[in-house]
Design a protein around this motif. Structure first.
Motif: not given
Length: 209
Positions: A10, A16, A30-31, A37, A40, A44, A140-142, A144, A168
């Motif tokens: 990350s 996470t 995805a968010t 916050k 979201f 995620p 990785y939960m973020w 993309k 990214y």
């Protein structure tokens, strides 16, 4: 000392990840871009709600696949994956982190890793998942571009692994491993460094039933 088959990273100390059948990757939601916050959404948000309950893992459904999300530790931002005769082992912090921060204990670090990689019998079972495609994806939960794992999984050789990212930052936010079709158990275990009990090496084992 075994060589990792791949890694997940990350951009922060926190990492996470979610693990599930790679064939369902296109169903990951995805968010929303630029969400704060409180805003979201998607998987995620589901992961964060689940882990907020204080459990070691949070169950997450991705399409027809039931998976799990978890964080092994929150200081290195990286997980290394190893393959042993008994299991796929996701380990954090990685060996490079230990050498960087505890260079005076290089031999003890190798012994610590050897002990952890062989400790699947001592691990605490935290869940089960079915791999209908035989390919596990850990992301990785973020990340993309989780959906890319579906097509990438078709290129993974038998018994092999492929890292992937989303362009990214540095490092890879995802890893696909060919484990074979079947049901698998997830089990967690941690071992303290012999020179400092506050320093923990943590593993999540993926073991065929």
């Amino acid at each position: 000392m075994p060589t990792p088959i791949g890694s997940i990273a990350s951009q922060t100390a926190s990492l996470t990840i979610a693990v599930f059948d790679a064939s369902a990757a296109a169903e990951w939601v995805a968010t929303k871009p630029a969400a704060t916050k409180a805003q979201f959404t998607g998987h995620p948000a589901e992961v964060m709600r689940g882990l907020a309950k204080g459990e070691e893992v949070a169950a997450v459904d991705v399409g027809a696949s039931s998976g799990f999300a978890f964080e092994l530790e929150g200081k290195s931002g990286k997980i290394d994956a190893y393959r042993t005769d008994a299991a796929l082992v996701l380990v954090a912090p990685p060996r490079a982190w230990w050498i960087e921060h505890h260079a005076d204990h290089a031999e003890a670090i190798d012994a610590l890793f050897d002990k952890l990689l062989g400790a699947v019998a001592d691990a605490n079972e935290v869940g089960e998942l079915e791999l209908t495609s035989g390919k596990l994806v850990a992301v990785y939960m973020w990340l993309k571009k989780v959906g890319a794992a579906r097509e990438l999984a078709t290129t993974v050789p038998s018994g092999g692994a492929i890292e992937f990212g989303d362009g990214y930052g540095e490092g890879n936010g995802g890893l696909i491993v060919d484990l074979g079709r079947g049901r698998y158990r997830l089990a967690r275990h941690e071992i303290a460094a012999p020179w400092d009990e506050a320093q923990l090496l943590v593993a999540m084992y993926v073991v065929r039933d």
